[in-house]
Enzyme design. Structure first.
Site, PDB file in Angstrom:
ATOM      1  N   THR A 114       0.831  -1.200   0.000  1.00  0.00           N
ATOM      2  CA  THR A 114       0.000   0.000   0.000  1.00  0.00           C
ATOM      3  C   THR A 114       0.870   1.256   0.000  1.00  0.00           C
ATOM      4  O   THR A 114       0.401   2.323  -0.382  1.00  0.00           O
ATOM      5  CB  THR A 114      -0.890   0.023   1.257  1.00  0.00           C
ATOM      6  OG1 THR A 114      -0.055  -0.254   2.387  1.00  0.00           O
ATOM      7  CG2 THR A 114      -1.988  -1.019   1.192  1.00  0.00           C
TER       8      THR A 114
ATOM      9  N   GLY B 244      12.230 -10.512   4.257  1.00  0.00           N
ATOM     10  CA  GLY B 244      10.985  -9.765   4.436  1.00  0.00           C
ATOM     11  C   GLY B 244      10.919  -9.016   5.758  1.00  0.00           C
ATOM     12  O   GLY B 244       9.867  -8.522   6.143  1.00  0.00           O
TER      13      GLY B 244
ATOM     14  N   ASP C 264       9.470   0.653   4.917  1.00  0.00           N
ATOM     15  CA  ASP C 264      10.516   0.074   5.767  1.00  0.00           C
ATOM     16  C   ASP C 264      11.372   1.163   6.412  1.00  0.00           C
ATOM     17  O   ASP C 264      11.725   1.075   7.579  1.00  0.00           O
ATOM     18  CB  ASP C 264      11.410  -0.848   4.919  1.00  0.00           C
ATOM     19  CG  ASP C 264      10.595  -1.833   4.104  1.00  0.00           C
ATOM     20  OD1 ASP C 264       9.443  -2.085   4.485  1.00  0.00           O
ATOM     21  OD2 ASP C 264      11.100  -2.330   3.091  1.00  0.00           O
TER      22      ASP C 264
END
Ligand code: GLA
Length: 343
Positions: A20, A106, A155
């Protein structure tokens, strides 16, 4: 001017709101305690000399001319070049990198590396630290321009704004970051490695991003934040499903914030399951190894489990009720403080 500095930047787990960020949507990540540490020391020569301790590898380059390379060295060269381009007077520095966050899993090892490198290079040069949002954007440019992954800001913002005991509700349209208490009443969040590792640049990540851009072009809207389920349904296959994932995951972020406020963990678990199904069926970024890891968490009684991060492998996240036994290899994750210069 300090001659020795140490910077630490954490990795992150994203509770919900996946893929998103580059669609100007919503996400709910938190910084974890694992991360990357960079020790920096000013040196007389105008070079950046780096030791990647865990890899047993080294790099050295003229700081005015960082040539393009692949792998971890691209991050160091990109950090130097982007800081110089932003007007930071980077000086000759010797760097030593160590890390505790699994690479390519991840959990955002890349952002942890970018953030720790830039904080250390700025501090070792005796310059003022930058505004955190500006630094997040600079770090994202390292990844986009030097590493070749068209990743968003999730991130980097999570690593820079992390707060102990809190997740962060990030609105990628306004770039507003709001801490949300992550009080779990004895429930535990655990990650489980699917065993499949990825490089964002090499995976289908860039392709998904291009699909979202194409969907916006066809709909005549600036980003998928402006899309609705009705608009998404008009798109050709598979863009209709890509847009539907983004629209529904944005909605799930605020539902998750609400579930946390109500301490309704069954509902939070269901939201994680729904997000996973959407990422698997509509966004198509799951793999058999990821599905196996999700099943192991669900078989252990997880209230919800889902793939996290860029996808195509990596870790999965599970929410376990008090007393539930985590499957072997699962690691509990707790929200920790954000990136910082330590000394
Ligand atoms: C990777 C990227 C982020 C974000 C996530 C998916 O972690 O680096 O910018 O797009 O994937 O939510």
């Amino acid at each position: 001017m300090p001659t020795h500095v140490t910077a630490f930047a954490p990795g992150r787990v994203n509770l919900i709101g996946e893929h998103t960020d580059y669609n100007r949507g919503l996400a709910l990540p938190f910084a974890i305690s694992e991360g990357v540490t960079v020790k920096a020391r000013a040196i007389g020569e105008r070079r950046i000399k780096t030791k990647a301790v865990d890899l047993g590898a080294e790099d050295s380059f003229d700081l005015a001319r960082p040539a393009r390379v692949k792998g971890w060295r691209a991050f160091v060269r990109g950090a130097t070049a982007e800081l110089l381009a932003a007007g930071v007077p980077v000086k000759g520095t010797s760097l030593e990198i160590t890390g505790t966050v699994p690479r390519g899993g991840g959990l955002s090892s890349s952002a942890a590396l970018e953030v720790a490198l830039t904080l250390a290079l700025i501090a070792a040069s005796g310059a003022e630290q930058m505004d955190r949002t500006e630094l997040a954007k600079l770090c994202s440019r390292i990844e986009n321009k030097w590493v070749g992954a068209r990743t968003g800001l999730l991130d980097q913002l999570a690593s820079l704004y992390g707060e102990a005991g809190h997740a962060l509700r990030i609105d990628f349209r306004s770039l507003k970051v709001r801490p949300v208490a992550l009080a779990l009443d004895g429930h535990r969040l655990v990650t489980l490695d699917s065993g499949e590792h990825h490089a964002n640049a090499a995976s289908g990540y860039n392709q998904r991003r291009a699909e979202c851009m194409r969907a916006c072009e066809l709909l005549g809207i600036p980003s998928l934040r402006e899309a609705t389920l009705e608009l998404a349904a008009d798109l050709p296959e598979p863009l209709d499903r890509r847009a539907r994932h983004v629209v529904t995951d944005d909605e799930r972020v605020d539902r998750a914030v609400d579930a946390l406020a109500q301490r309704d963990f069954e509902r939070l678990g269901r939201l994680l399951d729904e997000s996973h199904a959407s990422l698997r069926d509509d966004y198509e970024i799951s793999t058999p190894a990821v599905e196996a890891a999700v099943s192991r968490l669900k078989d252990a009684g997880a209230l919800g489990a889902r793939i996290i991060g860029g996808g195509f492998g990596g870790h999965v996240l599970g929410l376990l009720a008090p007393g539930a036994r985590a499957p072997e290899g699962a690691v509990e994750v707790r929200p920790g403080p954000g990136a910082r210069v330590l000394e």
